[in-house]
Design an enzyme around this catalytic site. Structure first.
Site, PDB file in Angstrom:
ATOM      1  N   HIS A  89      29.845   7.417   6.498  1.00  0.00           N
ATOM      2  CA  HIS A  89      29.832   6.014   6.104  1.00  0.00           C
ATOM      3  C   HIS A  89      29.219   5.873   4.727  1.00  0.00           C
ATOM      4  O   HIS A  89      28.587   6.784   4.211  1.00  0.00           O
ATOM      5  CB  HIS A  89      29.101   5.134   7.132  1.00  0.00           C
ATOM      6  CG  HIS A  89      27.650   5.454   7.332  1.00  0.00           C
ATOM      7  ND1 HIS A  89      26.666   5.033   6.471  1.00  0.00           N
ATOM      8  CD2 HIS A  89      27.015   6.141   8.310  1.00  0.00           C
ATOM      9  CE1 HIS A  89      25.482   5.441   6.914  1.00  0.00           C
ATOM     10  NE2 HIS A  89      25.674   6.132   8.031  1.00  0.00           N
ATOM     11  N   CYS A  97      24.037  10.656  10.919  1.00  0.00           N
ATOM     12  CA  CYS A  97      25.280  10.390  10.203  1.00  0.00           C
ATOM     13  C   CYS A  97      25.315  11.076   8.844  1.00  0.00           C
ATOM     14  O   CYS A  97      24.302  11.549   8.347  1.00  0.00           O
ATOM     15  CB  CYS A  97      25.474   8.885  10.019  1.00  0.00           C
ATOM     16  SG  CYS A  97      25.988   8.067  11.536  1.00  0.00           S
TER      17      CYS A  97
END
Length: 131
Positions: free
Chosen positions: A91, A107
């Site tokens: 992301h 992440c």
């Protein structure tokens, strides 16, 4: 997997996301990875979901932050791991100064321009290797 010429390799040691077309390295992007207590999982995965302008739910508090400048996911989400309601993926970020560090909750954070670029090449089912 899907019939795509692309695959992605996350190289945790040099904190890079590498985009390949067949066996040819097309692009390498600098990334932030999971911190010690929330390490990015290693192994072979595939893109599970893709979303533009995602909302973010804090993994501890459950607080939801809608899309916008306060959202730590930036403009795009590419999920590749899911277990017990938790998700990990690529992301963007609202803290680009932290790219290159081990600071996330597992992440792979990328610069917003870079995640937008990567998003164009991928689709659900594209292989992702994290090593």
């Amino acid at each position: 997997t899907v019939d795509s010429p692309y695959n992605v390799v996350v190289n945790l040691s040099n904190r890079q996301v590498e985009l390949y077309e067949r066996d040819t390295l097309l692009k390498a992007y600098e990334a932030a990875i999971g911190q010690d207590e929330w390490q990015t999982p290693t192994g072979d995965f595939a893109v599970l979901q893709m979303q533009e302008n995602p909302a973010w739910e804090h993994p501890i508090t459950g607080e939801v932050i809608e899309t916008g400048p306060a959202n730590p996911l930036g403009s795009h989400w590419i999920g590749f791991w899911q277990e017990e309601g938790l998700q990990i993926g690529f992301h963007g970020t609202n803290q680009e100064e932290l790219i290159g560090q081990a600071v996330s909750h597992g992440c792979v954070r990328m610069r917003n321009d870079d995640i937008r670029d990567l998003y164009r090449y991928l689709s659900v089912g594209v292989p992702v290797e994290v090593k």
